[in-house]
Design a protein around this motif. Structure first.
Motif, PDB file in Angstrom:
ATOM      1  N   UNK A  15       0.832  -1.195   0.000  1.00  0.00           N
ATOM      2  CA  UNK A  15       0.000   0.000   0.000  1.00  0.00           C
ATOM      3  C   UNK A  15       0.871   1.251   0.000  1.00  0.00           C
ATOM      4  N   UNK A  21       4.655  -0.224   8.370  1.00  0.00           N
ATOM      5  CA  UNK A  21       4.819   1.016   7.627  1.00  0.00           C
ATOM      6  C   UNK A  21       6.291   1.418   7.588  1.00  0.00           C
ATOM      7  N   UNK A  22       6.698   1.949   6.436  1.00  0.00           N
ATOM      8  CA  UNK A  22       7.991   2.586   6.374  1.00  0.00           C
ATOM      9  C   UNK A  22       7.927   3.959   7.031  1.00  0.00           C
ATOM     10  N   UNK A  23       9.108   4.594   7.154  1.00  0.00           N
ATOM     11  CA  UNK A  23       9.163   5.903   7.805  1.00  0.00           C
ATOM     12  C   UNK A  23       8.709   7.023   6.880  1.00  0.00           C
ATOM     13  N   UNK A  64       0.454   5.309   1.058  1.00  0.00           N
ATOM     14  CA  UNK A  64      -0.350   6.318   1.734  1.00  0.00           C
ATOM     15  C   UNK A  64       0.323   7.675   1.535  1.00  0.00           C
ATOM     16  N   UNK A  89       0.556  11.466   3.305  1.00  0.00           N
ATOM     17  CA  UNK A  89       0.311  12.132   4.578  1.00  0.00           C
ATOM     18  C   UNK A  89       0.780  13.576   4.496  1.00  0.00           C
ATOM     19  N   UNK A  94       1.799  -5.644   4.069  1.00  0.00           N
ATOM     20  CA  UNK A  94       1.102  -6.582   4.952  1.00  0.00           C
ATOM     21  C   UNK A  94       1.880  -7.880   4.987  1.00  0.00           C
ATOM     22  N   UNK A 108      -3.557  12.875   8.944  1.00  0.00           N
ATOM     23  CA  UNK A 108      -3.377  11.435   9.055  1.00  0.00           C
ATOM     24  C   UNK A 108      -3.125  10.828   7.678  1.00  0.00           C
ATOM     25  N   UNK A 109      -2.582   9.606   7.621  1.00  0.00           N
ATOM     26  CA  UNK A 109      -2.323   8.964   6.329  1.00  0.00           C
ATOM     27  C   UNK A 109      -3.604   8.713   5.549  1.00  0.00           C
ATOM     28  N   UNK A 159      -2.457 -10.466   9.679  1.00  0.00           N
ATOM     29  CA  UNK A 159      -2.892  -9.250   9.021  1.00  0.00           C
ATOM     30  C   UNK A 159      -2.128  -8.031   9.540  1.00  0.00           C
ATOM     31  N   UNK A 160      -0.918  -8.259  10.028  1.00  0.00           N
ATOM     32  CA  UNK A 160      -0.122  -7.147  10.517  1.00  0.00           C
ATOM     33  C   UNK A 160       0.478  -6.401   9.341  1.00  0.00           C
ATOM     34  N   UNK A 161       0.359  -5.098   9.362  1.00  0.00           N
ATOM     35  CA  UNK A 161       0.908  -4.239   8.320  1.00  0.00           C
ATOM     36  C   UNK A 161       2.014  -3.388   8.910  1.00  0.00           C
ATOM     37  N   UNK A 197       4.041   7.229   2.511  1.00  0.00           N
ATOM     38  CA  UNK A 197       4.342   6.066   3.330  1.00  0.00           C
ATOM     39  C   UNK A 197       4.088   4.788   2.539  1.00  0.00           C
ATOM     40  N   UNK A 230      -4.961   6.600   2.140  1.00  0.00           N
ATOM     41  CA  UNK A 230      -4.638   5.542   1.180  1.00  0.00           C
ATOM     42  C   UNK A 230      -4.796   6.059  -0.248  1.00  0.00           C
TER      43      UNK A 230
END
Lengths: 111, 116
Positions: A34, A101-103, A36, A38, A92, A43-44, A97-99, A88, A46
């Motif tokens: 994904x 995120x990069x910095x 995103x 920001x 996943x 907030x992020x 279902x843990x996603x 961002x 999609x």
């Protein structure tokens, strides 16, 4: 090694140019990716999701996925000053279902 | 369709005080996430709920943080007592999770917490 890595930038491009944002990930069998956007203080949001190797286009945005190289990118064509934001990359992980995120990469589009 | 709702948007408290954040997910979304985001970093997962069940709380500092999602809809995240290092933006997100679904997450506006 971080699970999701992005160049922090800032990446500066002139208005009308193509902005290229890159992301690498460590989980070889990840299936969902994904992007995103920001804006500062927000907030992020999609903007793209991609699940298969190759390109996926949506308006001025193109997501590219290469699972063999563990690499996903976002191209923004005809960049506008309103595209200036942090982008961002999110991956996943398999087995749940843990996603992660990069910095994020900060993008500046100069008018 | 209404998005993810969070309140309050901003909170300033003194250290050692308690604080609570509330989140109402997108209608029909079965999965709710609480993230913490520090300046210049991506969101970091604190806890994930599938319906009423907390299925991933490994990153939640359980000595001071707690969360609940009663009836599988809205959720509350609490910090007691708050520490200076808890100053951050707390984001809530929701998604519709299941086989064949996109699992895309949608974020609320966040709560910016400042601990003095």
């Amino acid at each position: 090694q971080k699970e999701v890595e992005q160049n922090s930038g800032p990446l500066s491009v002139p208005e009308g140019a193509i902005a290229s944002l890159n992301c690498t990930y460590s989980d070889r069998v990840s299936q969902s990716f994904f992007w995103y956007r920001q804006y500062s203080g927000k907030s992020p949001e999609l903007i793209m999701s991609i699940y298969s190797n190759g390109d996926k286009e949506d308006g001025r945005f193109t997501a590219q996925l290469n699972k063999a190289s563990q690499y996903v990118s976002l191209l923004i064509r005809d960049s506008q000053p309103s595209d200036s934001a942090t982008y961002l990359c999110a991956v996943k992980l398999t087995g749940g279902f843990k996603t992660i995120f990069g910095a994020g990469t900060r993008l500046f589009v100069k008018a | 369709e209404a998005g993810v709702v969070q309140s309050p948007r901003y909170k300033i408290i003194e250290k050692k005080q308690p604080v609570a954040f509330w989140c109402n997910p997108i209608s029909g979304h079965n999965t709710l996430y609480w993230y913490l985001q520090n300046l210049g970093q991506g969101p970091e997962l604190l806890i994930r709920y599938e319906n009423e069940e907390a299925v991933d709380d490994s990153q939640l500092p359980k000595d001071r943080f707690s969360a609940e999602r009663l009836k599988g809809v809205d959720s509350t995240l609490k910090i007691q007592p708050a520490e200076l290092g808890d100053s951050a933006v707390y984001l809530c997100a929701s998604s519709l999770v299941g086989q064949g679904l996109s699992n895309e997450q949608f974020f609320g506006p966040g709560t910016r917490l400042t601990v003095l």
